[in-house]
Motif scaffolding. Sequence first.
Motif, PDB file in Angstrom:
ATOM      1  N   GLN A 187       0.830  -1.200   0.000  1.00 14.73           N
ATOM      2  CA  GLN A 187       0.000   0.000   0.000  1.00 14.73           C
ATOM      3  C   GLN A 187       0.866   1.253   0.000  1.00 14.73           C
ATOM      4  O   GLN A 187       2.008   1.232   0.503  1.00 14.73           O
ATOM      5  N   ALA A 188       0.342   2.312  -0.520  1.00 14.47           N
ATOM      6  CA  ALA A 188       1.049   3.587  -0.508  1.00 14.47           C
ATOM      7  C   ALA A 188       1.404   3.951   0.930  1.00 14.47           C
ATOM      8  O   ALA A 188       0.596   3.778   1.846  1.00 14.47           O
ATOM      9  N   LYS A 228       5.147   5.295  -3.073  1.00 16.59           N
ATOM     10  CA  LYS A 228       4.091   6.023  -3.736  1.00 16.59           C
ATOM     11  C   LYS A 228       3.594   5.220  -4.937  1.00 16.59           C
ATOM     12  O   LYS A 228       4.318   4.368  -5.462  1.00 16.59           O
ATOM     13  N   PHE A 229       2.404   5.548  -5.373  1.00 18.63           N
ATOM     14  CA  PHE A 229       1.837   4.844  -6.517  1.00 18.63           C
ATOM     15  C   PHE A 229       2.789   4.921  -7.715  1.00 18.63           C
ATOM     16  O   PHE A 229       2.953   3.962  -8.463  1.00 18.63           O
ATOM     17  N   THR A 259       5.469   2.315  -8.712  1.00 17.54           N
ATOM     18  CA  THR A 259       5.110   1.044  -9.337  1.00 17.54           C
ATOM     19  C   THR A 259       5.923   0.838 -10.599  1.00 17.54           C
ATOM     20  O   THR A 259       5.911   1.673 -11.507  1.00 17.54           O
ATOM     21  N   VAL A 285       2.469  -0.601  -6.120  1.00 18.23           N
ATOM     22  CA  VAL A 285       2.031   0.198  -4.979  1.00 18.23           C
ATOM     23  C   VAL A 285       0.582   0.606  -5.222  1.00 18.23           C
ATOM     24  O   VAL A 285       0.278   1.250  -6.236  1.00 18.23           O
ATOM     25  N   SER A 337      -2.758   2.713  -4.430  1.00 17.12           N
ATOM     26  CA  SER A 337      -3.032   4.047  -3.887  1.00 17.12           C
ATOM     27  C   SER A 337      -4.208   4.025  -2.937  1.00 17.12           C
ATOM     28  O   SER A 337      -4.908   3.030  -2.806  1.00 17.12           O
TER      29      SER A 337
END
Length: 125
Positions: free
Chosen positions: A13-14, A86-87, A90, A123, A125
């Motif tokens: 997860q973020a 953070k997203f 990825t 990741v 968001s």
Amino acid sequence: QVHLVESGGGLVQAGGSLTVACAHSGESLRRNTLAWFRRLPGKEREFVAGVGGSGDIVYADSVNGRFTISRDKSANKLWLQMNDLKFEDTAVYYCAARHIDGPWVPHPFGEYAYWGQGTQVAVSS
């Protein structure tokens, strides 16, 4: 001949943390620069972090302060600890090594001759 194998990717997860590892075998890389690159969807490989043959460490601006690269020369291993993910982190993460020894940590992926197969980091968001 040099063989690089990444491990440790996954889904996180973020805001979370993840560590990817690289084990290398074959010719000695004790004096060579090792680095982490990543390939974001639809983009070319980009430099993330690297450690030179003498131990100098360089980070991309986008990860500086969040990621930590480390290596154990005796164990032939390289790690990338990723915090506050953070997203946009990825990507497929690749371990890479230069074919010549020295302290420099270049950013262009063309400067690196040896590559692992990559490990996916996702990741949410």
